[in-house]
Design an enzyme around this catalytic site. Structure first.
Site, short mmCIF file in Angstrom:
data_model
loop_
_atom_site.label_atom_id
_atom_site.label_comp_id
_atom_site.label_asym_id
_atom_site.label_seq_id
_atom_site.Cartn_x
_atom_site.Cartn_y
_atom_site.Cartn_z
N ALA A 162 0.81 -1.22 0.00
CA ALA A 162 0.00 0.00 0.00
C ALA A 162 0.84 1.27 0.00
O ALA A 162 0.40 2.30 -0.52
CB ALA A 162 -0.93 0.00 1.21
N THR A 168 -0.19 4.78 -1.77
CA THR A 168 -0.50 6.00 -1.00
C THR A 168 0.39 7.16 -1.44
O THR A 168 -0.01 8.33 -1.33
CB THR A 168 -0.33 5.76 0.50
OG1 THR A 168 0.98 5.27 0.78
CG2 THR A 168 -1.37 4.76 1.01
N GLN A 194 0.38 -6.17 -4.09
CA GLN A 194 -0.83 -6.32 -3.29
C GLN A 194 -1.87 -5.27 -3.67
O GLN A 194 -3.00 -5.32 -3.20
CB GLN A 194 -0.48 -6.16 -1.80
CG GLN A 194 0.47 -7.20 -1.26
CD GLN A 194 0.94 -6.88 0.14
OE1 GLN A 194 1.96 -6.22 0.34
NE2 GLN A 194 0.19 -7.31 1.14
N HIS A 245 -4.04 -9.65 -5.37
CA HIS A 245 -5.34 -9.23 -4.84
C HIS A 245 -6.29 -8.80 -5.94
O HIS A 245 -7.38 -8.28 -5.66
CB HIS A 245 -5.16 -8.09 -3.82
CG HIS A 245 -4.51 -8.53 -2.56
ND1 HIS A 245 -3.97 -7.63 -1.65
CD2 HIS A 245 -4.29 -9.77 -2.04
CE1 HIS A 245 -3.45 -8.30 -0.63
NE2 HIS A 245 -3.63 -9.59 -0.85
N CYS A 289 -19.53 -16.64 -17.04
CA CYS A 289 -18.64 -17.06 -18.11
C CYS A 289 -17.18 -16.70 -17.86
O CYS A 289 -16.31 -17.01 -18.69
CB CYS A 289 -19.10 -16.47 -19.45
SG CYS A 289 -19.04 -14.66 -19.53
#
Length: 253
Positions: free
Chosen positions: A25, A29, A103, A121, A132
């Site tokens: 992160a 950020t 991530q 993620h 589908c």
């Protein structure tokens, strides 16, 4: 920054046959995107249970109403790749980064030029059909939701669309996780950037690399769960350290 440490870390990358990276992160950020888990993170404003896979299956209408609000808070601004994204793309283009695991779900690594990051993620800029399995760009679907199509459905098969991210209660995608683990086992130098390295299974990836003899290089503002294993532990701004390392690797400075 310690210039001697920057030079030494760059030398370790330059001499490595295989180099891998993991981003968390702290890289997003730096582009202004809110994080999730800090004291002021997104989960202080939203209930994580609203974004659980059980809620999506039981109440897709309510889930999508809340999802759009979350998307506005996360990605409502005009976010662009920062110097850390660009430094990693530069290392890859120069042949000094063989794989990048992230991530983050914002797609900024691709915008910076990284070819095929392993997104453990998922990617919030896509949606996936629950029927589908086709993938679609998210923005047109988000617009359909804003115009009242709740939940949005696949134009190909009619089944409900789901954000192409890992929701609470879901396992990480097997292919991506196995690829990330394989990369960790085979690398000679491993960059862990902008991550506290406390959330599993992502935190295990640099640990695997270090235990298999890789030089572990950590760049994060604070101490991490694996700082004790790192040969280089830069506790500084990722947008300052990574460009300095990349410049030293590519240009030998």
């Amino acid at each position: 920054m310690n210039e001697q440490e920057i030079a030494a870390a760059a030398e370790a990358i330059r001499e490595a046959d295989t180099v891998a990276a993991l981003t968390g992160a702290g890289v997003s950020t730096a582009s202004g995107i809110p994080d999730f888990r800090s004291e002021d993170g997104i989960w202080t404003e939203y209930d994580p249970n609203d974004f659980h896979i059980r809620r999506f299956r039981a109440d897709p209408e309510g889930f999508w109403d809340d999802r759009i609000e979350l998307v506005e808070d996360l990605f409502g601004g005009n976010f662009e790749p920062n110097a850390a994204h660009e430094a990693l793309a530069e290392l890859e283009a120069a042949g000094h980064l063989d794989g990048l695991v992230t991530q983050n779900v914002d797609g900024l690594h691709q915008q910076a030029g990284t070819e095929e990051p392993i997104e453990i993620h998922g990617n919030g800029q896509r949606v996936a059909c629950t029927g589908c399995n086709r993938r679609f760009e998210a923005d047109p679907v988000f617009e359909r939701v804003r115009e009242g199509e709740v939940p949005p459905t696949c134009e190909q098969c009619g089944e409900v669309l789901k954000p192409d991210v890992v929701l609470f209660g879901e396992q990480l995608p097997k292919h991506e996780l196995l690829s990330a683990q394989s990369l960790s086992k085979d690398t000679d130098a491993y960059l862990a950037v902008g991550s506290s390295l406390t959330v599993e299974p992502a935190a295990s990836l640099p640990r695997i690399a270090a235990k298999n003899g890789a030089t572990l290089i950590i760049v994060n503002l604070d101490s991490t769960g694996l700082s004790g294993l790192a040969e280089f532990d830069f506790r500084a701004d990722v947008t300052e350290v990574l460009p300095a390392i990349a410049d030293a690797v590519v240009n030998g400075t």
